[in-house]
Scaffold this motif. Structure first.
Motif, short mmCIF file in Angstrom:
data_model
loop_
_atom_site.label_atom_id
_atom_site.label_comp_id
_atom_site.label_asym_id
_atom_site.label_seq_id
_atom_site.Cartn_x
_atom_site.Cartn_y
_atom_site.Cartn_z
N MET A 96 0.83 -1.22 0.00
CA MET A 96 0.00 0.00 0.00
C MET A 96 0.85 1.26 0.00
SD MET A 96 -1.46 0.34 3.83
CE MET A 96 -1.55 -1.35 4.29
N MET A 97 2.04 1.17 0.60
CA MET A 97 2.91 2.35 0.67
C MET A 97 3.28 2.87 -0.71
SD MET A 97 6.35 2.53 2.91
CE MET A 97 5.83 2.24 4.55
N HIS A 104 -4.71 2.26 -3.25
CA HIS A 104 -4.20 2.55 -1.91
C HIS A 104 -5.34 2.54 -0.89
CE1 HIS A 104 -3.31 5.31 1.46
NE2 HIS A 104 -2.32 4.46 1.58
N ARG A 108 -5.59 -0.06 2.17
CA ARG A 108 -5.45 0.50 3.52
C ARG A 108 -6.68 0.20 4.36
NH1 ARG A 108 -2.03 4.75 6.24
NH2 ARG A 108 -3.33 5.33 7.99
N ILE A 159 5.21 -8.11 16.44
CA ILE A 159 4.50 -8.11 15.14
C ILE A 159 4.26 -9.56 14.69
CG2 ILE A 159 6.52 -7.86 13.60
CD1 ILE A 159 3.16 -6.14 13.08
N GLY A 253 7.65 -2.26 10.24
CA GLY A 253 7.65 -1.94 11.66
C GLY A 253 8.91 -2.30 12.41
N THR A 256 12.21 0.39 11.90
CA THR A 256 11.82 1.70 12.44
C THR A 256 11.65 1.65 13.96
OG1 THR A 256 9.61 1.06 11.79
CG2 THR A 256 10.71 2.68 10.40
N THR A 302 11.14 10.24 3.19
CA THR A 302 10.23 9.48 2.34
C THR A 302 10.24 10.13 0.96
OG1 THR A 302 8.14 8.32 2.17
CG2 THR A 302 8.02 10.58 2.96
N ARG A 304 8.28 10.99 -3.05
CA ARG A 304 7.11 11.10 -3.92
C ARG A 304 7.61 11.28 -5.34
NH1 ARG A 304 5.10 9.50 0.09
NH2 ARG A 304 3.28 10.30 1.23
N ALA A 354 7.16 12.62 12.07
CA ALA A 354 7.99 11.41 12.00
C ALA A 354 7.22 10.22 11.43
CB ALA A 354 8.52 11.06 13.38
N PHE A 355 5.89 10.21 11.57
CA PHE A 355 5.08 9.12 11.00
C PHE A 355 4.45 9.53 9.68
CE2 PHE A 355 4.59 7.80 15.62
CZ PHE A 355 5.27 6.59 15.50
N HIS A 360 -1.03 8.43 3.56
CA HIS A 360 -0.11 7.32 3.85
C HIS A 360 0.39 7.35 5.29
CE1 HIS A 360 0.28 5.61 -0.21
NE2 HIS A 360 0.11 6.87 -0.63
N CYS A 362 1.51 6.73 8.85
CA CYS A 362 1.93 5.40 9.31
C CYS A 362 0.81 4.62 10.00
CB CYS A 362 3.10 5.53 10.27
SG CYS A 362 3.62 3.95 10.95
N GLY A 364 1.26 1.86 11.54
CA GLY A 364 1.76 1.20 12.75
C GLY A 364 2.09 2.17 13.87
C1 HEM Z 1 8.91 4.36 15.04
C2 HEM Z 1 8.39 3.53 14.21
C3 HEM Z 1 7.85 3.91 12.85
C4 HEM Z 1 8.10 5.01 12.07
C5 HEM Z 1 9.03 6.19 12.37
C6 HEM Z 1 7.32 4.86 10.86
C7 HEM Z 1 7.29 5.78 9.83
C8 HEM Z 1 6.43 5.75 8.76
C9 HEM Z 1 6.27 6.79 7.78
C10 HEM Z 1 7.05 8.09 7.76
C11 HEM Z 1 5.31 6.39 6.89
C12 HEM Z 1 4.76 7.20 5.72
C13 HEM Z 1 5.51 6.96 4.44
C14 HEM Z 1 5.03 7.87 3.34
O1 HEM Z 1 4.14 8.71 3.49
O2 HEM Z 1 5.61 7.76 2.24
C15 HEM Z 1 4.88 5.07 7.31
C16 HEM Z 1 3.94 4.32 6.65
C17 HEM Z 1 3.61 3.04 7.03
N1 HEM Z 1 4.01 2.38 8.17
FE1 HEM Z 1 5.24 3.06 9.59
N2 HEM Z 1 6.64 3.68 10.92
C18 HEM Z 1 6.92 3.07 12.13
C19 HEM Z 1 6.42 1.89 12.60
C20 HEM Z 1 5.54 1.09 11.93
C21 HEM Z 1 5.00 -0.16 12.41
C22 HEM Z 1 5.27 -0.76 13.79
C23 HEM Z 1 4.23 -0.66 11.39
C24 HEM Z 1 3.44 -1.94 11.34
C25 HEM Z 1 3.51 -2.91 12.14
C26 HEM Z 1 4.25 0.28 10.31
C27 HEM Z 1 3.57 0.14 9.12
C28 HEM Z 1 3.43 1.12 8.17
C29 HEM Z 1 2.62 0.97 6.98
C30 HEM Z 1 1.81 -0.25 6.60
C31 HEM Z 1 2.74 2.17 6.26
C32 HEM Z 1 2.08 2.50 4.91
C33 HEM Z 1 0.80 3.23 5.12
C34 HEM Z 1 0.18 3.66 3.80
O3 HEM Z 1 0.83 3.63 2.76
O4 HEM Z 1 -1.01 4.00 3.83
N3 HEM Z 1 5.06 1.33 10.66
N4 HEM Z 1 5.55 4.69 8.47
#
Ligand code: HEM
Length: 412
Positions: A96-97, A104, A108, A159, A253, A256, A302, A304, A354-355, A360, A362, A364
């Protein structure tokens, strides 16, 4: 010595260790000098300021569909040497990312249904118990290393439990998620990284099939069963989408969250007043974790892609261009954060990205937050005298995912 900071930033993004250690000095200068610029070396536009990065994350004109172009750039002879049925070629563009709407939104929604806040909160006792056990084991090590002993295994165990796969395969899962982190995170080394990822995708497919079959026969209370339920609702989720997104959850996950825990303990040990404050007032864990995410963002970058020419961040950018969004630099922007280089676990109004942000954002984030909020206070309570044994740490060799490779500590 005076340096050209744009050049220094490019070197940093290409993993020059000297520049990695001067990261925030470089960020400060570049951000003050250049809002947006094109890097010939990286073949990408670079956005440096919070407001532009934030807007870009929410800009529906920008695409997240980037992996297929990496695959397209592979020389034909290399494509030919691959098994034409390598699952990576079919599955890489199913996560999905790297999809835009409508795919998407569909993917999602399906994962979101299974990955509920309730399901995450249910992990609290498991996280607490696993942390106790891992800290017990760390306490018996001759040379404890927080990364090796806790920050790596814990997120994998959690996880794996959520997905519903045995964590005896911990070493293997770590290899697969490392391959995924390199594939997603390194703008260079694409061939070596690509082959490792292709191998990991083969192994993961062979590993996951029997688990999927088992859940089809007998569903359980886990994500695999929830995904299968979604798959069986007509044509909502194909088999490749299912496997690709399980892989994404497994890989996205781990690196990160390991880095969030490592960066967190490192920042606390480097700021003993803040460490003491958290030890005295564990209820500050929530704001402390937000500050760690801002101060040393585990996901620094990240990206685009432009599908057609557009104006953004005061620039005219042509079609088919890659844009690097520097999340870690944005989170140190003085226009948004007061005294951004100060580590303050009580910081208010902390609007870090940060997320990410927008569609998109995060998925998680609640899980990563919960793990860090539970674990960091427990470490300080269990080992009040914990300190670094080596003041010089080495950062992981990946410009996207920032975290210490090792964190050797003494516990008394
Ligand atoms: C400190 C820990 C984490 C950070 C800093 C982080 C950071 C990010 C960021 C910045 C994005 C957005 C990317 C974008 O917009 O291009 C993202 C998306 C995502 N993250 Fe995390 N993440 C973390 C932990 C996790 C965990 C624990 C999981 C799952 C178990 C996870 C699953 C995902 C998924 C599935 C996406 C895609 C969402 C989408 O495309 O709609 N992340 N994460």
């Amino acid at each position: 010595m005076s340096i050209n900071y744009i050049d220094a930033l490019e070197r940093l993004l290409l993993l020059d260790e000297e520049m990695m250690n001067r990261r925030y000095e470089i960020f400060r200068h570049v951000q003050g000098e250049r809002r947006v610029f094109y890097s010939e070396k990286l073949q990408r536009w670079i956005f440096t300021q919070y407001s532009d990065v934030r807007e870009a994350l929410r800009d529906a004109r920008l695409s997240s569909e980037q992996l297929p172009s990496v695959l397209k750039q592979l020389p034909a002879e290399i494509r030919d040497t691959l098994d034409t049925d390598n699952p990576l070629l079919r599955q890489a563009n199913k996560i999905m990312m790297s999809r835009d709407d409508p795919d998407h939104a569909r993917l999602r929604l399906l994962v979101n249904k299974a990955f509920t806040p309730r399901m995450i909160e249910h992990q609290r006792p498991l996280i607490t118990r696993l942390t106790h056990d891992l800290l017990d084991q760390m306490g018996q090590q001759e040379q404890p290393d927080f990364i090796r002993d806790l920050a790596i295994p814990l997120p994998i165990m959690v996880i794996a439990a959520l997905i519903g796969i045995p964590y005896e395969s911990l070493g293997q899962i770590k290899q697969w998620s490392d391959a995924g982190a390199d594939f997603l995170g390194k703008p260079t080394d694409t061939l070596e990284v690509f082959f490792r990822m292709a191998g990991a995708a083969m192994e993961f497919n062979a590993f996951i099939h029997p688990h999927l079959e088992e859940r089809r026969r007998q569903p359980k209370d886990d994500l695999l069963s929830a995904f299968i339920a979604a798959e069986s609702q007509g044509d909502k989720l194909t088999e490749d989408e299912l496997i690709a997104n399980i892989y994404l959850l497994l890989a996205a996950g781990n690196e990160t969250t390991t880095n969030l825990l490592g960066n967190g303990l490192y920042a606390l040990l480097k700021h003993p007043d803040q460490l003491e404050l958290l030890r005295q007032r564990p209820a500050l864990a929530d704001t402390a974790v937000e500050e760690i995410l801002r101060y040393e963002s585990p996901s620094q970058i990240t990206g685009r892609h432009t599908k057609r020419e557009l104006e953004i961040a005061g620039q005219q950018i042509g079609a088919d261009q890659s844009i690097m969004l520097l999340l870690g630099m944005a989170n140190r922007d003085p226009q948004v954060f007061t005294d951004p280089d100060r580590f303050d676990i009580t910081r208010k109004d902390n609007k870090h990205i940060a997320f990410g942000l927008g569609p998109h954002y995060c998925l998680g984030a609640p899980l990563a937050r919960l793990e860090a909020q539970v674990i960091l206070p427990m470490v300080l309570e269990r080992f009040p005298a914990i300190h670094l044994t080596d003041s010089q740490i080495h950062w992981r060799k990946n410009p996207t995912f920032l975290g210490p490779e090792n964190l050797p500590v003494a516990l008394s």
